[in-house]
Design an enzyme around this catalytic site. Structure first.
Site, mmCIF file in Angstrom:
data_model
loop_
_atom_site.group_PDB
_atom_site.id
_atom_site.type_symbol
_atom_site.label_atom_id
_atom_site.label_comp_id
_atom_site.label_asym_id
_atom_site.label_seq_id
_atom_site.Cartn_x
_atom_site.Cartn_y
_atom_site.Cartn_z
ATOM 1 N N SER A 172 -18.271 118.303 42.604
ATOM 2 C CA SER A 172 -18.195 118.764 43.983
ATOM 3 C C SER A 172 -19.131 119.932 44.242
ATOM 4 C CB SER A 172 -16.754 119.166 44.314
ATOM 5 O OG SER A 172 -15.893 118.056 44.255
ATOM 6 N N ASP A 183 -12.066 123.953 40.674
ATOM 7 C CA ASP A 183 -12.818 124.130 39.434
ATOM 8 C C ASP A 183 -14.301 123.826 39.670
ATOM 9 O OD1 ASP A 183 -10.363 124.578 38.361
ATOM 10 O OD2 ASP A 183 -10.217 122.662 37.310
ATOM 11 N N ASP A 185 -17.532 122.345 37.903
ATOM 12 C CA ASP A 185 -17.995 121.554 36.763
ATOM 13 C C ASP A 185 -19.417 121.976 36.401
ATOM 14 O OD1 ASP A 185 -15.626 120.012 36.708
ATOM 15 O OD2 ASP A 185 -16.386 118.789 38.352
ATOM 16 N N ASP A 237 -15.056 124.240 34.278
ATOM 17 C CA ASP A 237 -15.009 123.194 33.252
ATOM 18 C C ASP A 237 -16.414 123.039 32.690
ATOM 19 O OD1 ASP A 237 -12.359 122.826 33.774
ATOM 20 O OD2 ASP A 237 -12.629 121.040 35.007
ATOM 21 N N LYS A 301 -12.042 113.758 51.044
ATOM 22 C CA LYS A 301 -11.403 114.446 49.922
ATOM 23 C C LYS A 301 -10.155 115.197 50.378
ATOM 24 C CE LYS A 301 -14.151 116.713 47.088
ATOM 25 N NZ LYS A 301 -13.978 116.212 45.704
ATOM 26 N N TYR A 310 -5.400 111.491 44.901
ATOM 27 C CA TYR A 310 -6.605 112.088 44.308
ATOM 28 C C TYR A 310 -6.303 112.406 42.845
ATOM 29 C CZ TYR A 310 -10.920 114.917 44.348
ATOM 30 O OH TYR A 310 -12.171 115.407 44.110
#
Length: 612
Positions: A172, A183, A185, A237, A301, A310
């Site tokens: 995202s 979070d 990524d 993450d 989303k 989700y």
């Protein structure tokens, strides 16, 4: 008039009148992207009589994230005809419609975005700056660690620092639709002399010593190995991929990663990690209008989270799948405004023939090339396991993979119900009988069902909790697949994890999870029926007991499972019910003839009222 076969199975006629004075467009670029004037590409060169220049369409090459907008926002229906020629092809088929938005569509889109900004706001400028500062700080730690690893391998200091690579963003955050508190990524790509083992040992040790790191939990044995970090309040993450050969002098890491050649002889775990970045990058290249895509994806989303669908791990759709689905709709309706795309999103996937995959581009087969032989590409014709996928949505980067392999018949049923409800709700908004908030109003999970499986994951510290809760969550699909074959019963998994809010003083950390159960006459239920769940429970507990680190953390974690009725819900779940259905005025529900009745409302008519 162009004749085209729609992916929905019906034949459509596409009308694209071409004015005599329309200049000639030529396109060049990546195959599989936008095909304008009959050729592929994402950048168009306009050639007019007596004059020639390069015109980079703002629809195809959006400004960097955070750059100030000038003029009307393309995300709410600015006329695209000056930048995007007709006829155009995006993806593997012709568009379903080349119609441009009307003034009413533009106005409706503005209302939608305004409501979305209130209900699901984007990150504030201050929050975005904080995230960027934390990521830069983490990048410096990564660079320093890689340089130290290079020195240990005998490299000179200059060589060690030159070989250290920067962090790349994916998910995202890369797509530009990150929400506050979500979070981030990230991907660390290491040179050949840096091993994965070192990343999960010496680098983790270094991270734990950094000021501002609240926790650092490595999961080296996961299918996609990951380090979960919380640094200065930001959850990150972190993935790792190892290059097969070092970058040459002057090579740009981002450009190298986009090329399929980087995968030659790369290990499977590195391929899975690096493809997260490659897929996000290709999505942005394969949509006709990145700004409109982002606004539509934000809405979808938000809707998916609030409707409880989700979660890739639990068998619903994850973030990358929602992005792929929205991107395909953008390809099919390249000129539509955001409100129109939301309408078509629900309509397309409610009617989609799910025996056919959703794809943004053709699947490439490169296994016959050197260094690519071991890669498995999604192909139901040759791979029996791929034929079992019930809602395939294929990633565009090589090697093509199905992003929905966890979907079961149960979650497919729930997803299709929600697509239908979403479409009917949007129609009521377009008819001015409801507000946009009704489309994504939260699913009232505890009000729709009376029977539940109650699961609790408990731990004594953050590291144990992160690891054990991740293990349990990854295995929940085993339990749901067993339960969905029980005669007379259907189930509804809830992806949300409910904080215990200190209800168990012996266990400072933990969460509750719930699976709803309902019994229907048309599914074989009858009054007085006995449903024996003990075998399913025992098998699932045995699966949980196979956790590889159970001996390491003996006495520091606990798993509980119990069947309860709605009046037996724990206080932390009851609080959520009250918060979700408080004094906030709800949008006017659709009349029965509008067809917008929820799946739960329809189910009540068929429910076995007692005795089960």
């Amino acid at each position: 008039a162009l004749g085209a076969r729609s992916p929905l199975g019906d034949s459509r006629r596409l009308f694209a009148p071409r004015p005599a004075a329309l200049p000639i467009w030529r396109a060049a670029g990546r195959a599989g992207g936008a095909a304008c004037g009959g050729r592929a590409g994402a950048m168009a060169a306009l050639v007019a009589p007596g004059r020639a220049w390069e015109a980079v369409s703002p629809l195809l090459s959006p400004a960097p994230l955070g750059a100030p907008r000038t003029g009307p926002s393309p995300s709410v229906g600015s006329p695209p005809s000056a930048a995007l020629p007709k006829p155009c092809k995006f993806g593997i088929t012709d568009p379903i419609s080349l119609q441009e938005p009307s003034d009413a569509d533009v106005a409706l889109s503005r209302r939608m975005v305004e409501e979305l900004d209130r209900g699901c706001p984007q990150e504030s400028p201050e929050g975005a700056k904080h995230h960027e500062a934390v990521l830069q700080e983490l990048g410096l730690v990564v660079t320093e660690w890689m340089a130290e690893a290079g020195l240990e391998k005998g490299l000179s200091e200059a060589e060690a620092r030159r070989s250290a690579s920067k962090l790349l963003h994916l998910g995202s955050y890369k797509l530009g639709v990150a929400q506050p508190g979500s979070d981030i990524d990230t991907l660390c790509i290491g040179p050949p002399h840096v091993s994965r083992e070192a990343f999960f040992t010496s680098f983790v040790d270094k991270l734990k010593q950094q000021e501002g790191v609240d926790y650092c939990v490595p999961s080296p044995d996961a299918f996609t190995p990951i380090i979960r970090i919380k640094m200065r309040g930001v959850s990150i993450d972190l993935l790792f991929a190892k290059l097969v050969k070092p970058l040459e002098e002057g090579q740009n890491l981002e450009d190298v990663v986009k090329d399929d050649d980087i995968l030659r002889n790369m290990d499977d775990k590195s391929v899975r990690c690096v493809n997260g970045y490659r897929v996000a990058e290709q999505i942005l290249q394969l949509v006709p209008n990145a700004a409109t895509f982002r606004e539509t994806l934000r809405f979808v989303k938000c809707w998916a989270r609030r409707r409880g669908i989700y979660s890739n791990v639990l068998g619903f759709f994850g973030g990358i799948t929602w992005a792929l689905l929205v991107a395909r709709v953008c390809q099919l309706y390249p000129y539509y405004a955001t409100s129109q795309l939301v309408n078509r999103f629900f309509r397309v996937y409610d009617q989609w023939n799910w025996s056919k995959p959703v794809m943004l581009c053709e699947i490439e087969e490169k296994q016959n090339q050197p260094g690519m032989a071991l890669f498995k590409v999604w192909n139901p014709k040759t791979n029996p396991a791929d034929r079992q996928h019930v809602m395939p949505v294929i990633t565009p980067a090589f090697p093509a993979m199905n992003s929905t392999h966890n979907v079961t018949e149960t979650t497919k049923r729930i997803l299709l119900d929600e697509f239908r409800r979403g479409y009917e709700s949007v129609k009521t908004v377009e008819a001015d009988r409801a507000e946009w908030a009704q489309v994504h109003e939260p699913f009232q999970f505890f009000r729709q069902f009376r029977h539940f499986l109650w699961l609790e994951v408990l731990a004594r510290n953050e590291e144990v909790y992160q690891k054990f809760s991740g293990w349990v969550e990854s295995k929940l699909r085993i339990l749901t697949k067993q339960l969905e074959v029980a005669s007379g019963m259907i189930i509804h998994p809830n992806p949300r994890q409910y904080d215990l809010r200190g209800t168990d003083p012996e266990w400072p950390l933990g969460c509750g999870m719930f699976i709803a159960m309902a019994f229907f006459k048309d599914q074989g239920a009858f009054v007085g029926q006995t449903v024996d769940l003990r075998g399913h429970f025992h098998h699932f507990v045995d699966v949980i007991a196979q956790w590889s680190e159970k001996d390491t953390y003996n006495g520091q974690f606990l798993f509980r499972v119990k069947r309860i009725l709605v009046h037996q819900l724990p206080d932390y779940a009851r609080d959520v019910v009250e918060e979700g259905e408080g004094d906030k005025k709800r949008a006017r529900p659709a009349r029965p003839e509008d067809g917008a009745a929820s799946a739960g409302e329809q189910a009540k008519k068929r429910h076995v009222s007692n005795g089960v």
